[in-house]
Design a protein around this motif. Sequence first.
Motif, short mmCIF file in Angstrom:
data_model
loop_
_atom_site.label_atom_id
_atom_site.label_comp_id
_atom_site.label_asym_id
_atom_site.label_seq_id
_atom_site.Cartn_x
_atom_site.Cartn_y
_atom_site.Cartn_z
N ARG A 195 -35.35 -0.48 -49.09
CA ARG A 195 -34.68 -1.36 -50.04
C ARG A 195 -34.06 -0.49 -51.14
O ARG A 195 -34.70 -0.13 -52.11
N ARG A 197 -31.67 0.12 -54.12
CA ARG A 197 -31.02 -0.63 -55.19
C ARG A 197 -30.44 0.35 -56.21
O ARG A 197 -31.06 0.67 -57.22
N ASP A 200 -28.48 -2.33 -60.75
CA ASP A 200 -29.10 -3.63 -61.00
C ASP A 200 -30.14 -3.93 -59.92
O ASP A 200 -30.91 -3.08 -59.55
N GLU A 201 -30.13 -5.14 -59.41
CA GLU A 201 -31.11 -5.55 -58.41
C GLU A 201 -30.49 -5.74 -57.04
O GLU A 201 -31.17 -6.14 -56.10
N ARG A 202 -29.19 -5.46 -56.92
CA ARG A 202 -28.53 -5.68 -55.64
C ARG A 202 -28.92 -4.59 -54.65
O ARG A 202 -28.80 -3.40 -54.93
N SER A 203 -29.40 -5.02 -53.48
CA SER A 203 -29.87 -4.08 -52.47
C SER A 203 -28.71 -3.64 -51.58
O SER A 203 -27.90 -4.46 -51.14
#
Length: 253
Positions: A195, A197, A200-203
Amino acid sequence: MNHIFLKSAGIAFASVAASLLPTLIVVPAMGFSINRTIWLTSTLCPLVLAWGTGAYAFWQSERVKNAHRDLARNHAQLAAAHRRLAEKASRDDMTGMLNRESFFAALDGSRRKSDRGALLIVDADHFKTINDSYGHLIGDDALLLIAKAIERGVRSGDVLGRIGGEEFCALLIGATEHEARRVAERIRREVERIRFRPVDERSVPLTVSIGGITCGRDAAVSELMRAADQRLYEAKHRGRNLSIIDRDISEAA
């Protein structure tokens, strides 16, 4: 220092004994009496000379021994430093895997010892897009994650190398075709599970394509690399995130 004193004292007293013994025998035999001068000459002279000479000799001997010990210690430290430098020179700075030259040397050495094994080429998919979108520092972070996933996927004793920017190799020592397929799939799945990233939090998905070949008898390193690279090209052409392993070079032709 005490042992030098004691050793030289032992030599000195032995010299005194060796001096007195013939004096006590020879002087009376010649018809002379042993007076104070003879006693002093027979005792003090060998005592002083032997003690001083013995102490100097033992001190010099100790210096030589210490010098030999220091030389041996320095030699061992130099040899250890040389091994560390040689090890560092053989490794890729970022991933810690063997660099290109060292991996090919290991592959060539393995071919000389055994005909069994398999070679995998692992290439990160769409990696230029990651570098272009997020920069090379972020790209390096992704490569490190991929390298760790490859390490988790291989078996203990297998040899790993980074042979290009986003291209890795794995030499599976003694692996059969079935084992090579299983390891390749395990590597592919380990990378797919990452995962990543970067912002930010976008994978951002990370995947690899894998081409492999089992090591046939008498196959040269260049032939194995060419055959594995053909399987890698096929995996890329068929959509990526795929592993393709052949039994021998004749099937990859």
